[in-house]
Enzyme design. Structure first.
Site, PDB file in Angstrom:
ATOM      1  N   LYS A  77      51.163   1.639  37.008  1.00 34.73           N
ATOM      2  CA  LYS A  77      50.594   0.114  37.162  1.00 34.73           C
ATOM      3  C   LYS A  77      50.878  -0.311  36.962  1.00 34.73           C
ATOM      4  O   LYS A  77      51.033  -1.315  37.552  1.00 34.73           O
ATOM      5  CB  LYS A  77      49.150   0.912  38.068  1.00 34.73           C
ATOM      6  CG  LYS A  77      48.755   1.855  39.146  1.00 34.73           C
ATOM      7  CD  LYS A  77      47.395   2.220  39.225  1.00 34.73           C
ATOM      8  CE  LYS A  77      47.080   2.894  40.054  1.00 34.73           C
ATOM      9  NZ  LYS A  77      45.628   3.347  40.352  1.00 34.73           N
ATOM     10  N   ASN A  98      49.138  -1.596  42.185  1.00 32.04           N
ATOM     11  CA  ASN A  98      49.367  -0.946  42.986  1.00 32.04           C
ATOM     12  C   ASN A  98      49.445  -0.798  44.282  1.00 32.04           C
ATOM     13  O   ASN A  98      49.893   1.577  44.593  1.00 32.04           O
ATOM     14  CB  ASN A  98      47.549   0.634  43.148  1.00 32.04           C
ATOM     15  CG  ASN A  98      46.589   0.106  44.155  1.00 32.04           C
ATOM     16  OD1 ASN A  98      46.673  -0.726  44.678  1.00 32.04           O
ATOM     17  ND2 ASN A  98      45.723   0.748  44.160  1.00 32.04           N
ATOM     18  N   ASP A 114      42.998  -0.762  44.901  1.00 33.26           N
ATOM     19  CA  ASP A 114      42.021   0.107  44.104  1.00 33.26           C
ATOM     20  C   ASP A 114      40.643  -0.240  44.137  1.00 33.26           C
ATOM     21  O   ASP A 114      39.670   0.520  45.257  1.00 33.26           O
ATOM     22  CB  ASP A 114      42.205   0.191  42.612  1.00 33.26           C
ATOM     23  CG  ASP A 114      43.114   1.522  42.674  1.00 33.26           C
ATOM     24  OD1 ASP A 114      42.742   2.216  43.796  1.00 33.26           O
ATOM     25  OD2 ASP A 114      43.882   2.183  41.692  1.00 33.26           O
ATOM     26  N   GLY A 138      35.089   3.965  32.142  1.00 41.61           N
ATOM     27  CA  GLY A 138      36.686   4.030  31.968  1.00 41.61           C
ATOM     28  C   GLY A 138      37.316   2.818  31.903  1.00 41.61           C
ATOM     29  O   GLY A 138      36.762   2.214  33.139  1.00 41.61           O
ATOM     30  N   ALA A 139      38.426   2.370  31.256  1.00 40.98           N
ATOM     31  CA  ALA A 139      38.590   1.166  31.990  1.00 40.98           C
ATOM     32  C   ALA A 139      40.420   1.347  31.366  1.00 40.98           C
ATOM     33  O   ALA A 139      41.151   0.635  31.262  1.00 40.98           O
ATOM     34  CB  ALA A 139      38.347   0.353  30.274  1.00 40.98           C
ATOM     35  N   GLY A 140      40.342   2.245  32.324  1.00 48.15           N
ATOM     36  CA  GLY A 140      42.284   2.239  32.770  1.00 48.15           C
ATOM     37  C   GLY A 140      42.388   1.620  33.979  1.00 48.15           C
ATOM     38  O   GLY A 140      41.774   0.654  33.778  1.00 48.15           O
ATOM     39  N   GLY A 141      43.356   1.822  34.428  1.00 46.93           N
ATOM     40  CA  GLY A 141      44.399   1.081  35.428  1.00 46.93           C
ATOM     41  C   GLY A 141      43.021   0.915  37.092  1.00 46.93           C
ATOM     42  O   GLY A 141      42.614  -0.558  37.286  1.00 46.93           O
ATOM     43  N   ALA A 142      42.739   2.292  36.971  1.00 41.74           N
ATOM     44  CA  ALA A 142      41.640   1.780  38.367  1.00 41.74           C
ATOM     45  C   ALA A 142      40.258   1.523  37.603  1.00 41.74           C
ATOM     46  O   ALA A 142      39.744   0.636  38.691  1.00 41.74           O
ATOM     47  CB  ALA A 142      41.758   3.295  38.845  1.00 41.74           C
ATOM     48  N   ASN A 162      34.112   3.341  26.770  1.00 39.90           N
ATOM     49  CA  ASN A 162      35.432   3.724  27.508  1.00 39.90           C
ATOM     50  C   ASN A 162      35.784   4.837  26.167  1.00 39.90           C
ATOM     51  O   ASN A 162      35.017   3.953  25.000  1.00 39.90           O
ATOM     52  CB  ASN A 162      37.362   2.829  27.169  1.00 39.90           C
ATOM     53  CG  ASN A 162      38.073   3.368  27.869  1.00 39.90           C
ATOM     54  OD1 ASN A 162      38.359   4.478  28.868  1.00 39.90           O
ATOM     55  ND2 ASN A 162      39.239   3.499  27.589  1.00 39.90           N
TER      56      ASN A 162
HETATM   57  N1  LIG Z   1      40.324   7.312  43.961  1.00 39.61           N
HETATM   58  C1  LIG Z   1      41.106   6.287  44.064  1.00 39.61           C
HETATM   59  O1  LIG Z   1      41.529   6.277  45.648  1.00 39.61           O
HETATM   60  C2  LIG Z   1      41.330   7.124  42.865  1.00 39.61           C
HETATM   61  C3  LIG Z   1      42.234   5.582  42.796  1.00 39.61           C
HETATM   62  C4  LIG Z   1      43.132   5.720  41.381  1.00 39.61           C
HETATM   63  C5  LIG Z   1      43.042   6.435  40.835  1.00 39.61           C
HETATM   64  N2  LIG Z   1      42.531   7.718  41.097  1.00 39.61           N
HETATM   65  C6  LIG Z   1      41.983   8.677  40.078  1.00 39.61           C
HETATM   66  O2  LIG Z   1      41.272   7.987  38.823  1.00 39.61           O
HETATM   67  C7  LIG Z   1      41.141   8.407  38.044  1.00 39.61           C
HETATM   68  C8  LIG Z   1      42.121   7.583  36.824  1.00 39.61           C
HETATM   69  O3  LIG Z   1      43.192   6.885  37.017  1.00 39.61           O
HETATM   70  P1  LIG Z   1      44.244   5.246  36.294  1.00 39.61           P
HETATM   71  O4  LIG Z   1      44.878   5.202  36.740  1.00 39.61           O
HETATM   72  O5  LIG Z   1      42.662   4.594  35.998  1.00 39.61           O
HETATM   73  O6  LIG Z   1      44.178   6.177  35.112  1.00 39.61           O
HETATM   74  P2  LIG Z   1      44.572   6.215  33.577  1.00 39.61           P
HETATM   75  O7  LIG Z   1      45.535   4.084  34.008  1.00 39.61           O
HETATM   76  O8  LIG Z   1      45.835   6.866  32.798  1.00 39.61           O
HETATM   77  O9  LIG Z   1      43.101   5.766  32.790  1.00 39.61           O
HETATM   78  C9  LIG Z   1      42.716   6.978  32.700  1.00 39.61           C
HETATM   79  C10 LIG Z   1      40.633   6.808  31.735  1.00 39.61           C
HETATM   80  O10 LIG Z   1      41.001   8.199  31.878  1.00 39.61           O
HETATM   81  C11 LIG Z   1      40.088   8.025  30.402  1.00 39.61           C
HETATM   82  N3  LIG Z   1      40.364   9.314  29.811  1.00 39.61           N
HETATM   83  C12 LIG Z   1      40.967   9.974  30.119  1.00 39.61           C
HETATM   84  N4  LIG Z   1      41.102  11.620  29.506  1.00 39.61           N
HETATM   85  C13 LIG Z   1      39.400  11.264  28.803  1.00 39.61           C
HETATM   86  C14 LIG Z   1      38.982  12.078  28.441  1.00 39.61           C
HETATM   87  N5  LIG Z   1      39.470  13.612  28.073  1.00 39.61           N
HETATM   88  N6  LIG Z   1      38.042  11.924  27.812  1.00 39.61           N
HETATM   89  C15 LIG Z   1      37.032  10.723  27.729  1.00 39.61           C
HETATM   90  N7  LIG Z   1      38.420   9.780  29.235  1.00 39.61           N
HETATM   91  C16 LIG Z   1      39.836  10.023  29.371  1.00 39.61           C
HETATM   92  C17 LIG Z   1      40.868   7.008  29.545  1.00 39.61           C
HETATM   93  O11 LIG Z   1      40.108   6.375  28.291  1.00 39.61           O
HETATM   94  P3  LIG Z   1      41.667   6.823  26.739  1.00 39.61           P
HETATM   95  O12 LIG Z   1      41.445   4.627  27.702  1.00 39.61           O
HETATM   96  O13 LIG Z   1      40.441   6.498  26.185  1.00 39.61           O
HETATM   97  O14 LIG Z   1      42.728   7.538  27.435  1.00 39.61           O
HETATM   98  C18 LIG Z   1      41.174   6.049  30.709  1.00 39.61           C
HETATM   99  O15 LIG Z   1      39.886   5.321  30.624  1.00 39.61           O
HETATM  100  C19 LIG Z   1      42.184   9.773  37.756  1.00 39.61           C
HETATM  101  O16 LIG Z   1      42.634  10.865  38.265  1.00 39.61           O
HETATM  102  C20 LIG Z   1      43.292   9.171  39.305  1.00 39.61           C
HETATM  103  O17 LIG Z   1      43.559  10.769  39.855  1.00 39.61           O
HETATM  104  C21 LIG Z   1      41.690   7.781  42.044  1.00 39.61           C
END
Ligand SMILES: NC(=O)c1ccc[n+]([C@@H]2O[C@H](COP(=O)([O-])OP(=O)(O)OC[C@H]3O[C@@H](n4cnc5c(N)ncnc54)[C@H](OP(=O)(O)O)[C@@H]3O)[C@@H](O)[C@H]2O)c1
Length: 274
Positions: A77, A98, A114, A138-142, A162
């Site tokens: 992303k 996205n 998103d 959480g402060a990732g992409g989503a 986060n």
């Molecule tokens: N429902 C929907 O439409 C939709 C849309 C997009 C994404 N999603 C889902 O949302 C989730 C996140 O996606 P993303 O794109 O935002 O991913 P991302 O950018 O990789 O961000 C991942 C997030 O999860 C945290 N994390 C991962 N493993 C962890 C752990 N063991 N303990 C604590 N924090 C942890 C990360 O923290 P750090 O910064 O510390 O690594 C970060 O905040 C995924 O499961 C994805 O499938 C759903």
């Protein structure tokens, strides 16, 4: 009853979906069902592309004339921001794209729906976000996309937690720049006094007992929203239900992006405007 898939022909538009790896992604199935239900002659195919090959694949997409666009998920992303010709909406502020539209001249236009999908889903579930007090895990992409949409929606205050605190701090700074009046801060995973808790981490993905906060701290008045799609009932949702909280699952955010994406790409029901 609407068919659960469309009949693919030479006129069918393609909406690709880029991921790496791709085996776990739920979006292609959701989009195919969504297009069929809406009578839209389009099909989604999953494209597993490694980061090193991303630029080459996207360059090739420019010449694919029946490609309406493509969706993007982990880990592409952020990189996509540098590969499109321009962005619409909040994608640049969020720092991630996205969905991409391929215009007839091959130009690529990025957007991030998103957070918009999340907000539409919450509204559809009867939860008014205006004035809400929110804990975002959480402060990732989503998470970034959801945070910007919550700010647009007029929440009263937003605390970001986060695992890597630095990313929470960066998100808070970026939000303050665009929304200077929003009460936003970095904080602990403590739901006390919150009207809404959102899990935007990937904790819970694939099942398992781990939760992104201690569910025993949840009060029944707090709404708990999950964005993990698979499984549909994560340990967080199960724990929140046990605590008496109203919950919203991750499929809501995904399903509500289908209309947003179809509108952005200009995909319409076959008979519309014909
Ligand atoms: N429902 C929907 O439409 C939709 C849309 C997009 C994404 N999603 C889902 O949302 C989730 C996140 O996606 P993303 O794109 O935002 O991913 P991302 O950018 O990789 O961000 C991942 C997030 O999860 C945290 N994390 C991962 N493993 C962890 C752990 N063991 N303990 C604590 N924090 C942890 C990360 O923290 P750090 O910064 O510390 O690594 C970060 O905040 C995924 O499961 C994805 O499938 C759903």
């Amino acid at each position: 009853m609407a068919p659960d898939r469309i009949e693919i022909s030479g006129r069918t538009s393609v909406y690709a979906h880029l991921a790496h790896p791709s085996a776990h992604v739920g979006a292609p199935g959701a989009f195919n069902r969504g297009f069929a239900e809406r009578g839209i002659d389009a099909v989604t195919v999953s494209v597993d592309v490694a980061p090193a090959d991303l630029a080459g694949v996207v360059a090739g997409f420019r010449g694919w004339r029946n490609l309406a666009g493509f969706g993007i998920t982990m880990p592409h992303k952020k990189a996509m921001l540098t590969l499109v010709d321009r962005c619409e909406g909040q994608a640049e502020a969020i720092g991630a794209v996205n969905t991409v539209r391929r215009d007839p001249d091959g130009a690529l236009v990025g957007r991030n729906v998103d957070g918009e999908g999340f907000v539409v889903g919450m509204r559809a579930a009867g939860h008014d976000l205006r004035g809400a007090s929110v804990l975002l895990l959480g402060a990732g992409g989503a998470g970034r996309s959801i945070a910007f949409s919550l700010a647009e929606e007029g929440v009263a205050d937003l605390t970001v937690h986060n695992r890597t605190t630095e990313w929470a701090e960066t998100l808070v700074e970026d939000l303050r720049r665009v929304h200077p009046d929003l009460a936003v801060s970095v904080g602990p995973a403590d739901p006390a006094g919150r009207t809404l808790v959102v899990n935007s981490t990937s904790i819970g993905m694939g099942g398992g007992a781990e939760t992104p906060l201690d569910v025993e701290l949840l009060a029944p008045e707090t709404v708990v929203a999950e964005i993990v799609v698979s499984p549909p009932r994560t340990a967080l949702l199960a724990g929140a239900e046990r605590r008496g909280c109203a919950t919203v699952g991750g499929m809501s955010m995904l399903a509500n992006q289908i209309d947003l994406v179809a509108g952005f790409l200009g995909l319409r029901k076959e008979t519309d405007g014909a």
